[in-house]
Design a protein around this motif. Structure first.
Motif, mmCIF file in Angstrom:
data_model
loop_
_atom_site.group_PDB
_atom_site.id
_atom_site.type_symbol
_atom_site.label_atom_id
_atom_site.label_comp_id
_atom_site.label_asym_id
_atom_site.label_seq_id
_atom_site.Cartn_x
_atom_site.Cartn_y
_atom_site.Cartn_z
ATOM 1 N N PHE A 52 0.824 -1.207 0.000
ATOM 2 C CA PHE A 52 0.000 0.000 0.000
ATOM 3 C C PHE A 52 0.864 1.267 0.000
ATOM 4 N N LEU A 53 2.081 1.161 0.545
ATOM 5 C CA LEU A 53 3.011 2.294 0.548
ATOM 6 C C LEU A 53 3.324 2.731 -0.883
ATOM 7 N N ASN A 54 3.462 1.753 -1.789
ATOM 8 C CA ASN A 54 3.753 2.071 -3.188
ATOM 9 C C ASN A 54 2.596 2.816 -3.839
ATOM 10 N N LEU A 55 1.363 2.359 -3.565
ATOM 11 C CA LEU A 55 0.189 3.037 -4.122
ATOM 12 C C LEU A 55 0.108 4.470 -3.612
ATOM 13 N N ALA A 56 0.273 4.642 -2.319
ATOM 14 C CA ALA A 56 0.218 5.981 -1.726
ATOM 15 C C ALA A 56 1.315 6.872 -2.307
ATOM 16 N N GLN A 57 2.521 6.309 -2.467
ATOM 17 C CA GLN A 57 3.641 7.054 -3.054
ATOM 18 C C GLN A 57 3.327 7.465 -4.492
ATOM 19 N N ASN A 58 2.743 6.538 -5.282
ATOM 20 C CA ASN A 58 2.369 6.844 -6.662
ATOM 21 C C ASN A 58 1.380 7.993 -6.742
ATOM 22 N N VAL A 59 0.359 7.960 -5.897
ATOM 23 C CA VAL A 59 -0.692 8.987 -5.926
ATOM 24 C C VAL A 59 -0.107 10.359 -5.577
ATOM 25 N N VAL A 60 0.688 10.428 -4.501
ATOM 26 C CA VAL A 60 1.273 11.708 -4.079
ATOM 27 C C VAL A 60 2.227 12.248 -5.151
ATOM 28 N N CYS A 61 3.079 11.378 -5.724
ATOM 29 C CA CYS A 61 4.033 11.814 -6.756
ATOM 30 C C CYS A 61 3.327 12.188 -8.056
ATOM 31 N N PHE A 248 1.772 9.101 4.982
ATOM 32 C CA PHE A 248 1.704 10.363 4.242
ATOM 33 C C PHE A 248 3.070 11.048 4.211
ATOM 34 N N LEU A 249 3.751 11.089 5.346
ATOM 35 C CA LEU A 249 5.079 11.708 5.405
ATOM 36 C C LEU A 249 6.082 10.925 4.555
#
Length: 332
Positions: A52-61, A248-249
């Motif tokens: 899930f960290l990868n998905l969150a990272q993709n969305v923010v980037c 998030f951070l």
């Protein structure tokens, strides 16, 4: 005086880039280790859905790169079309997911060290598939890195470090890191091919295209797959706001770090960027050992020094090669 002032500005800009890359990625490493090892809430539950960290990272980037293009592109066109990143998006989704998943099985310092050995699969593929001949110093670098990672892997890990892991399993953890590096190799090769076909492609275009496809693939994997673990990850974050804030951070650090990497490459070149990111990895291991309670044995510290001696020597060889090329290009 003017040249002295320009030189000072360049030194200050380089210091700014170093500080930006180090602070963003060292803190991201601390957050990554925290999310993968910490027990959250009154029930002391682990966050098991590390993909899930990868998905969150993709969305923010993705959002970040879109904003940057709107602010700085000045309507420039001619870059690679968004659909051209679909294949690189696949490997860039699977690779990092395996790297993060490895933290369930090996410690963060072990993961950083394993992922620092990128030259091994690159040289192996180059020699076996493309018949590239490497010099003796290049093989020395590879042997130092391979030897250091092997010694670290075979050294006894402290019980304190093992107790923090979700499912201790060194062979599986190192195997996932190696697969991560292999997929990274395909990703980098595809990105190079895209930028060669579309020379006007900016770093922001690449960031947008890669993260767009990464978001699509990770959304399908996390929410459309039979297990649909994305819903459990969202529910966990709702129940544990502390975990949601750390994630998030983590993503924000990745986006900021990419900004500084692009700035460094554009102003100082890829070799300077490699030097900064390599030293950052070493500092990350030291920080993890001191702050996160991952004590390393004397033998493990020796293996860390071996790996980074090999990497430093490789950087020196690249610098010397660059100097020779620049001398050849100078008019007589």
């Amino acid at each position: 005086m003017e040249s002295h002032g320009a030189g000072l500005r360049r030194v200050l800009l380089l210091a700014f880039c170093v500080a930006g890359i180090w602070s963003a990625y060292i803190y991201q490493g601390v957050l990554q280790e925290t999310v993968s090892t910490k027990r959250f809430g009154p029930d002391k539950k682990r966050f098991e859905h590390l993909a899930f960290l990868n998905l969150a990272q993709n969305v923010v980037c993705l959002i970040w790169s879109f904003i940057m293009i709107k602010l700085w592109s000045n309507g420039n066109s001619g870059g690679a079309p968004w659909w051209s990143y679909w294949s690189a998006g696949i490997t860039n989704t699977i690779g990092p997911a395996m790297g993060i998943e490895a933290l369930k099985y090996i410690s963060y310092p072990a993961q950083v060290l394993a992922k620092s050995s990128k030259m091994i699969p690159v040289m192996l593929m180059g020699a076996l598939v493309y018949g590239i001949r490497y010099t003796l110093p290049e093989y020395v670098c590879t042997l130092l890195v391979a030897g250091g990672v092997s010694v670290f892997a075979l050294s006894k890990t402290s019980s304190k470090t093992i107790s923090k892991l979700a499912h201790p399993n060194a062979p599986l953890g190192y195997g996932l890191c190696f697969l991560n590096l292999t997929f990274d190799g395909f990703t980098n090769a595809t990105q190079d091919s895209i930028t060669a076909r579309y020379p006007k492609t900016s770093a922001w275009n690449i960031m947008l295209g890669m993260n767009l496809w990464g978001t699509i693939y990770n959304m399908v994997f996390m929410f459309g797959w039979p297990q649909a673990s994305g819903f459990e990850a969202v529910q966990f974050c709702k129940q544990n706001p502390e975990a949601a804030w750390d994630i998030f951070l983590f993503c924000l650090c990745g986006a900021v770090g990419q900004n500084f990497i692009f700035l460094t490459i554009s102003r100082f070149g890829s070799l300077t960027n490699t030097t900064i990111t390599t030293t950052r990895k070493f500092v990350s291991i030291v920080v993890s050992s001191l702050l996160s309670g991952n004590p390393l044995s004397t033998k493990q510290w020796g293996s860390v020094v071996m790996v980074f001696t090999g990497l430093s020597y490789q950087i020196y060889l690249k610098w010397r090669k660059l100097q020779r090329l620049q001398k050849k290009r100078k008019p007589m």
